[in-house]
Design an enzyme around this catalytic site. Structure first.
Site, short mmCIF file in Angstrom:
data_model
loop_
_atom_site.label_atom_id
_atom_site.label_comp_id
_atom_site.label_asym_id
_atom_site.label_seq_id
_atom_site.Cartn_x
_atom_site.Cartn_y
_atom_site.Cartn_z
N ASP A 39 1.24 -0.94 0.08
CA ASP A 39 -0.22 0.02 0.13
C ASP A 39 0.90 1.09 0.12
O ASP A 39 2.02 1.41 -0.92
CB ASP A 39 -1.13 0.09 0.86
CG ASP A 39 -2.77 0.10 1.09
OD1 ASP A 39 -1.78 1.87 0.58
OD2 ASP A 39 -3.26 0.48 0.90
N HIS B 124 -3.30 5.70 3.12
CA HIS B 124 -3.86 5.06 2.92
C HIS B 124 -3.58 3.82 4.16
O HIS B 124 -4.53 2.60 4.53
CB HIS B 124 -4.37 4.52 1.36
CG HIS B 124 -5.24 3.27 1.17
ND1 HIS B 124 -5.00 2.36 0.81
CD2 HIS B 124 -6.45 3.75 0.62
CE1 HIS B 124 -6.06 1.59 0.81
NE2 HIS B 124 -7.46 2.65 0.69
N SER C 254 -10.90 -1.52 0.79
CA SER C 254 -9.82 -1.39 1.00
C SER C 254 -10.07 -1.94 2.39
O SER C 254 -8.93 -2.20 2.93
CB SER C 254 -9.14 0.49 0.69
OG SER C 254 -8.70 0.21 -0.38
#
Length: 461
Positions: free
Chosen positions: A209, A243, A404
């Site tokens: 990520d 994220h 996600s």
């Protein structure tokens, strides 16, 4: 061997930019790679004829991801022959991306080799479109060759910002319906998250990520380690996007995580100034494969949230599962068929769609409006208004939405399984399906998808 006639033709068409300043006379030995069906228009390097149409000096050079055809018996010879052709005929330097410091590369017109010995062989480099279409794609040892495109919105606008949650001294179970939901089959929620004492200990969950904000309180004082081990974005290991930190906190955060004792290992493939593309996704996946190759006994879960339409991403994911890696990916957030995206299209990968929990007093599970769906979805997990660690401060907890956030719930659940036993990816997937909560999800009437919701309460197969 190339003849004088070939050199004359190359001179006429001024193709020296393709050869990168090296004469083609060094290409002795390239004759081992011939097209599947040689013809006068597409000769092999050994033919005493014109080279294939590789384009003139004005033709643009484009990044391509190339996968080679290998198996247990031919791996070494295919890799040796193909890369010798590239290095001799193109005069490009080759780098192993798993060991490379990307900040040291000043000229990206090189060969980025993402091969993992015995598992997968491939690379990213620049070619002209005509060379790829007329020659490279026709070689016997080339399985896939796709243009390496930037993914404009890899996480598909999934950040639906909500008001920050207030951090409390004790675990705010009442503020975490996502964890409360996945350890029980039926409502009402019991305000308790039940999990095995091992809590994922000894399992390595690689979060491929944007990196991890390691200073966050969610990653302090854990039994498991939290590190960002590799970056494919220059030399920065910092999560400047947030994220990856969100995802990691759901996998194994101290209070927010499904498997709070699992090791969380960040692999950075995107960031503020590092747009994600198929190359970086492939690099991230094959890096994890290399760690598995280095120590086959490691229990590894790979969590990926980005989606791509590049079939090379799917091929790499498939090979990762074959190597014994438990692979989890978000289904995507476009309200489309999940089978249109990689790696979710790969049957052996665990593809996770998103649900929301409706408010009291009549709590129900609904498929999220944005979630992708259809037969490539393995199961659902909570994905709306999920409490996650942020990057603005070491104590920030906010909430986010998207598949996600659904995927790391499942990665954590697999870590709980693996901490208590040795299972193959096929067995862990079967275990998820067997203990999943069935036929509770609303909103699937016009989106045919298996009505299965993640459940971790038993956490054994």
């Amino acid at each position: 061997m190339f003849s004088k006639r070939i050199l004359n033709i190359l001179f006429i068409f001024n193709l020296t930019s393709f050869i990168i300043s090296a004469p083609l006379t060094i290409c002795d030995g390239c004759d081992h790679l011939s097209p599947r069906s040689p013809s006068p228009q597409i000769p092999s390097p050994s033919d005493d004829a014109a080279c294939p149409n590789i384009g003139g000096t004005n033709e643009q050079f484009i990044d391509y991801n190339v996968m080679l055809k290998t198996n247990a018996t031919n791996y070494d010879s295919v890799v040796k022959n193909h890369f010798e052709m590239l290095e001799k005929c193109l005069q490009k330097e080759r780098y192993n991306v798993h060991e490379l410091d990307f900040s040291s590369i000043k000229d990206n017109n090189v060969i980025f080799d993402f091969s993992v010995k015995g598992m997968i062989a491939g690379y990213t480099t620049k070619f002209t479109k005509s060379f790829v279409e007329n020659y490279l794609s026709k070689l016997n040892d080339v399985a896939i060759v796709n243009e390496n495109k930037v993914i404009e919105d890899p996480f598909e606008n999934e950040f639906i910002k909500q008001a920050p949650l207030v951090r409390k001294a004790e675990r705010p179970v009442a503020k975490m319906p996502n964890l409360d939901r996945i350890d029980q089959e039926n409502y009402p929620l019991n305000l308790t998250y039940i999990y095995p004492d091992s809590a994922g200990a000894g399992v390595d969950v690689f979060v491929v990520d944007s990196g991890i904000f390691l200073e966050h309180e969610e990653f302090q004082g854990r039994q498991g380690k939290t590190v960002t081990e590799k970056t494919f974005c220059g030399d920065s290991l910092v999560d400047d996007d947030g994220h990856g930190t969100n995802v990691a906190s759901i996998v194994g955060g101290k209070t927010l995580g499904v498997a709070s004792n699992a090791n969380i290992i960040g692999v950075k493939i995107t960031g503020k100034d590092c747009p994600v593309n198929a190359q970086n996704i492939i690099n991230g996946i094959t890096y994890v494969m290399q760690q598995k190759a280095n120590n086959p006994e490691r229990k590894i879960v790979l969590n990926l949230s980005a989606t791509s339409r590049d079939s090379a991403v799917g091929e790499v994911a498939s090979k990762a599962v074959e190597a014994g890696i438990h692979f989890v990916v978000g289904a995507g957030n476009r309200n489309l068929d999940a089978c249109g995206f990689f790696p979710g299209k790969i049957e052996t990968v665990v593809t996770v769609a998103s649900t929301k929990i409706t408010p009291l007093p009549n709590q129900l599970d609904w498929a999220s409006d944005f979630t992708n769906w259809e037969k490539c979805v393995t199961l659902f997990a909570p994905g709306e208004k999920v409490p996650v660690a942020g990057i603005k401060s070491a104590s920030e907890i906010t909430s986010e939405s998207g598949t996600s956030l659904s995927a790391p719930h499942v990665s954590g659940a697999i870590a709980l399984m693996l901490a208590d036993g040795d299972y193959t990816p096929e067995q862990s997937k079967e275990g998820l399906l067997r203990i999943a909560t069935k036929d509770k999800i609303q909103g699937l009437d016009f989106r045919p998808t298996a009505n299965l919701l993640l459940r971790t309460r038993n956490a054994v197969i």
